[in-house]
Design a protein around this motif. Sequence first.
Motif, PDB file in Angstrom:
ATOM      1  N   GLY A 151       0.811  -1.217   0.000  1.00 30.99           N
ATOM      2  CA  GLY A 151       0.000   0.000   0.000  1.00 30.99           C
ATOM      3  C   GLY A 151       0.837   1.256   0.000  1.00 30.99           C
ATOM      4  N   VAL A 152       2.149   1.109   0.079  1.00 28.00           N
ATOM      5  CA  VAL A 152       3.051   2.265   0.045  1.00 28.00           C
ATOM      6  C   VAL A 152       3.096   2.904  -1.340  1.00 28.00           C
ATOM      7  CG1 VAL A 152       5.164   1.014  -0.589  1.00 28.00           C
ATOM      8  CG2 VAL A 152       5.305   3.055   0.872  1.00 28.00           C
ATOM      9  N   THR A 153       2.701   2.200  -2.386  1.00 29.12           N
ATOM     10  CA  THR A 153       2.905   2.716  -3.745  1.00 29.12           C
ATOM     11  C   THR A 153       2.166   4.026  -4.009  1.00 29.12           C
ATOM     12  OG1 THR A 153       1.245   1.138  -4.555  1.00 29.12           O
ATOM     13  CG2 THR A 153       3.558   0.513  -4.741  1.00 29.12           C
ATOM     14  N   PRO A 154       0.856   4.146  -3.758  1.00 28.75           N
ATOM     15  CA  PRO A 154       0.232   5.455  -3.997  1.00 28.75           C
ATOM     16  C   PRO A 154       0.744   6.524  -3.045  1.00 28.75           C
ATOM     17  CG  PRO A 154      -1.325   3.977  -2.910  1.00 28.75           C
ATOM     18  CD  PRO A 154      -0.131   3.151  -3.305  1.00 28.75           C
ATOM     19  N   MET A 155       1.185   6.115  -1.832  1.00 29.85           N
ATOM     20  CA  MET A 155       1.709   7.088  -0.876  1.00 29.85           C
ATOM     21  C   MET A 155       3.036   7.685  -1.351  1.00 29.85           C
ATOM     22  SD  MET A 155      -0.673   7.115   1.131  1.00 29.85           S
ATOM     23  CE  MET A 155      -2.046   6.100   1.614  1.00 29.85           C
ATOM     24  N   ILE A 156       3.880   6.866  -1.990  1.00 26.28           N
ATOM     25  CA  ILE A 156       5.131   7.384  -2.549  1.00 26.28           C
ATOM     26  C   ILE A 156       4.819   8.426  -3.621  1.00 26.28           C
ATOM     27  CG2 ILE A 156       7.097   6.759  -4.003  1.00 26.28           C
ATOM     28  CD1 ILE A 156       7.636   5.990  -1.206  1.00 26.28           C
ATOM     29  N   SER A 157       3.815   8.142  -4.444  1.00 25.67           N
ATOM     30  CA  SER A 157       3.415   9.095  -5.482  1.00 25.67           C
ATOM     31  C   SER A 157       2.958  10.416  -4.852  1.00 25.67           C
ATOM     32  CB  SER A 157       2.295   8.489  -6.330  1.00 25.67           C
ATOM     33  OG  SER A 157       1.839   9.406  -7.308  1.00 25.67           O
ATOM     34  N   MET A 158       2.084  10.330  -3.846  1.00 25.15           N
ATOM     35  CA  MET A 158       1.614  11.534  -3.167  1.00 25.15           C
ATOM     36  C   MET A 158       2.769  12.287  -2.507  1.00 25.15           C
ATOM     37  SD  MET A 158      -1.849  10.231  -1.262  1.00 25.15           S
ATOM     38  CE  MET A 158      -3.127   9.310  -2.118  1.00 25.15           C
ATOM     39  N   LEU A 159       3.644  11.545  -1.842  1.00 27.22           N
ATOM     40  CA  LEU A 159       4.751  12.163  -1.122  1.00 27.22           C
ATOM     41  C   LEU A 159       5.678  12.915  -2.072  1.00 27.22           C
ATOM     42  CD1 LEU A 159       6.513  12.510   1.445  1.00 27.22           C
ATOM     43  CD2 LEU A 159       7.596  10.333   0.849  1.00 27.22           C
ATOM     44  N   ARG A 160       6.102  12.266  -3.130  1.00 25.56           N
ATOM     45  CA  ARG A 160       7.060  12.893  -4.036  1.00 25.56           C
ATOM     46  C   ARG A 160       6.454  14.089  -4.756  1.00 25.56           C
ATOM     47  NH1 ARG A 160      11.705  11.044  -5.427  1.00 25.56           N
ATOM     48  NH2 ARG A 160      11.444  11.593  -7.637  1.00 25.56           N
ATOM     49  N   TRP A 161       5.170  14.016  -5.086  1.00 26.14           N
ATOM     50  CA  TRP A 161       4.514  15.171  -5.703  1.00 26.14           C
ATOM     51  C   TRP A 161       4.427  16.330  -4.710  1.00 26.14           C
ATOM     52  CZ3 TRP A 161       0.172  18.028  -4.548  1.00 26.14           C
ATOM     53  CH2 TRP A 161      -0.245  18.935  -5.518  1.00 26.14           C
ATOM     54  N   SER A 162       4.045  16.041  -3.484  1.00 26.26           N
ATOM     55  CA  SER A 162       3.886  17.097  -2.479  1.00 26.26           C
ATOM     56  C   SER A 162       5.211  17.786  -2.178  1.00 26.26           C
ATOM     57  CB  SER A 162       3.295  16.515  -1.195  1.00 26.26           C
ATOM     58  OG  SER A 162       1.978  16.061  -1.405  1.00 26.26           O
ATOM     59  N   LEU A 163       6.296  17.027  -2.076  1.00 23.43           N
ATOM     60  CA  LEU A 163       7.582  17.628  -1.752  1.00 23.43           C
ATOM     61  C   LEU A 163       8.047  18.597  -2.834  1.00 23.43           C
ATOM     62  CD1 LEU A 163       9.487  14.569  -0.256  1.00 23.43           C
ATOM     63  CD2 LEU A 163       8.498  16.504   0.978  1.00 23.43           C
ATOM     64  N   VAL A 164       7.652  18.348  -4.087  1.00 24.22           N
ATOM     65  CA  VAL A 164       8.037  19.232  -5.185  1.00 24.22           C
ATOM     66  C   VAL A 164       7.100  20.427  -5.296  1.00 24.22           C
ATOM     67  CG1 VAL A 164       8.274  19.414  -7.699  1.00 24.22           C
ATOM     68  CG2 VAL A 164       9.191  17.430  -6.490  1.00 24.22           C
ATOM     69  N   HIS A 165       5.789  20.176  -5.207  1.00 26.17           N
ATOM     70  CA  HIS A 165       4.808  21.218  -5.489  1.00 26.17           C
ATOM     71  C   HIS A 165       4.221  21.873  -4.238  1.00 26.17           C
ATOM     72  CE1 HIS A 165       4.915  20.284  -9.757  1.00 26.17           C
ATOM     73  NE2 HIS A 165       4.821  19.006  -9.435  1.00 26.17           N
ATOM     74  N   GLN A 166       4.435  21.269  -3.072  1.00 29.59           N
ATOM     75  CA  GLN A 166       3.931  21.842  -1.819  1.00 29.59           C
ATOM     76  C   GLN A 166       5.039  21.787  -0.756  1.00 29.59           C
ATOM     77  OE1 GLN A 166       0.598  19.237  -1.027  1.00 29.59           O
ATOM     78  NE2 GLN A 166      -0.802  20.486  -2.232  1.00 29.59           N
ATOM     79  N   PRO A 167       6.194  22.380  -1.014  1.00 24.48           N
ATOM     80  CA  PRO A 167       7.318  22.240  -0.074  1.00 24.48           C
ATOM     81  C   PRO A 167       7.036  22.824   1.302  1.00 24.48           C
ATOM     82  CG  PRO A 167       7.753  23.948  -1.717  1.00 24.48           C
ATOM     83  CD  PRO A 167       6.519  23.229  -2.165  1.00 24.48           C
ATOM     84  N   GLN A 168       6.017  23.657   1.415  1.00 22.42           N
ATOM     85  CA  GLN A 168       5.676  24.251   2.706  1.00 22.42           C
ATOM     86  C   GLN A 168       4.686  23.413   3.498  1.00 22.42           C
ATOM     87  OE1 GLN A 168       4.401  24.918  -0.162  1.00 22.42           O
ATOM     88  NE2 GLN A 168       2.302  25.658  -0.023  1.00 22.42           N
ATOM     89  N   ARG A 169       4.244  22.292   2.958  1.00 23.91           N
ATOM     90  CA  ARG A 169       3.218  21.483   3.631  1.00 23.91           C
ATOM     91  C   ARG A 169       3.865  20.504   4.618  1.00 23.91           C
ATOM     92  NH1 ARG A 169      -1.712  18.309   0.508  1.00 23.91           N
ATOM     93  NH2 ARG A 169      -3.125  18.243   2.295  1.00 23.91           N
ATOM     94  N   VAL A 170       3.288  20.400   5.804  1.00 25.97           N
ATOM     95  CA  VAL A 170       3.747  19.425   6.790  1.00 25.97           C
ATOM     96  C   VAL A 170       3.216  18.046   6.395  1.00 25.97           C
ATOM     97  CG1 VAL A 170       3.680  18.719   9.209  1.00 25.97           C
ATOM     98  CG2 VAL A 170       3.840  21.156   8.616  1.00 25.97           C
ATOM     99  N   LEU A 171       4.114  17.058   6.351  1.00 32.68           N
ATOM    100  CA  LEU A 171       3.755  15.700   5.941  1.00 32.68           C
ATOM    101  C   LEU A 171       4.186  14.711   7.019  1.00 32.68           C
ATOM    102  CD1 LEU A 171       5.032  15.873   2.258  1.00 32.68           C
ATOM    103  CD2 LEU A 171       2.648  15.957   2.958  1.00 32.68           C
ATOM    104  N   HIS A 172       3.266  13.833   7.418  1.00 33.87           N
ATOM    105  CA  HIS A 172       3.565  12.738   8.349  1.00 33.87           C
ATOM    106  C   HIS A 172       3.410  11.437   7.567  1.00 33.87           C
ATOM    107  CE1 HIS A 172       3.239  15.489  11.852  1.00 33.87           C
ATOM    108  NE2 HIS A 172       2.298  16.059  11.127  1.00 33.87           N
ATOM    109  N   PHE A 173       4.494  10.665   7.450  1.00 36.02           N
ATOM    110  CA  PHE A 173       4.492   9.445   6.649  1.00 36.02           C
ATOM    111  C   PHE A 173       4.656   8.247   7.586  1.00 36.02           C
ATOM    112  CE2 PHE A 173       5.725   6.237   3.680  1.00 36.02           C
ATOM    113  CZ  PHE A 173       5.259   6.640   2.438  1.00 36.02           C
TER     114      PHE A 173
END
Length: 405
Positions: free
Chosen positions: A183-205
């Motif tokens: 189940g990590v596969t869609p989360m990796i997609s979300m994570l990598r997109w967010s780090l590029v396009h939302q660098p100011q967003r707090v993320l808990h993985f």
Amino acid sequence: MSAAQLLAWISVALLLQLSTGIAWTLWRRSTARAAGEGAMPAPHARADAAWSGWREFRVSRREYEDPACTQCSFYLQPVDAQPLPAFKPGQFLTFSLDLPGGLRTITRCYSLSDRPEPTHYRVTIKRVPPPTDHPEFESGLSSNHFHDRVQVGDLLRVKAPSGHFFIDPDAAVPAVLIAGGIGVTPMISMLRWSLVHQPQRVLHFYYGMRNGREHAFKPQLEALAAAHPLLRLHVAYSRPDASDREGLDFQHKGHVDVELLRRTLPHGRHQFYVCGPPAMMQTLVPALAEWGVPLTDLHYEAFGPASIRQPGSNDAVEAAVAVEVQFRRSGRTLAWDGRDASLLDFAERHGIAVESGCRSGGCGSCETRVLEGSVQYEHTPDHDLAPGHCLLCVGRPASALVLEA
């Protein structure tokens, strides 16, 4: 000045005015095009370049992501070399696979496991051993085909990215990405997109698995966490090996559950995204709802939508019992008695041949037209249905039915 000279001067003036207008128009268009080339498409808008039907892709690379070599990434490039649409982070691809011998084709869906790239897609597939007690079951059929037979240079038929499970673009709300196993596969997609396009967003993985041998993307996740202070990485091993080091390889012993979230998440509103195996989903998603997470902030994808009950649902959504279901093309009228999980199971139990693929509402292979009556779903299917159609694999009758199948 003669009349002929005057006419010539007027003609020259008109030609100069016309050429100036044309040059201005061309300059405006080239400026707009140049500005558009650097613009990112809206992350959750349907891309104009998305294709219909099947498109051929070539496998350009294979790479194992875990020490046990059970999770393999496949990099896919379009044969036509045309740019790829920017999918929504969390969506999946649908594949049509020809099994050995050419006697059978199956359809399966796999999540994209990277942020959108214009030149290639990536899916990561875990090998699932077929069940030994029921060898007739198809569990693992496609994953073993990918691992054993799909090699670099091979061609695959693929449908455009699809699915309703993707990250919300509101960067002001911290996101909690929770993954179990593959189940990590869609989360990796979300994570990598967010780090590029939302660098100011707090993320808990949060990522749970049995031990380090199953720990996919370990070096990549650790590097991302080290490079991004707003990314908080929590890894849980339920059955660590003797060589697994707590505090280094993983931070928590046990499962990713609501108690762990209570201890480690700061107070305040969060957007939750959860994907994992049924055992995890059946406990964690209801527990999050009971904890007080609003359903609007709770997004999840199980391995098959039917494997988990929607929080807050009740028996009022149960399908009708003791109704007639007519399969028009097959020439059969049968009595639905409620014992089957879906109309697809019902049809197969009575020997009615129906095309099917993912059996979880994603690929659309079993879509058929509803001629009379209505079909209901416990979850909204990921496949976008045509008006007046239904999906047999996740649908149950809400009334007497006449189906085109």
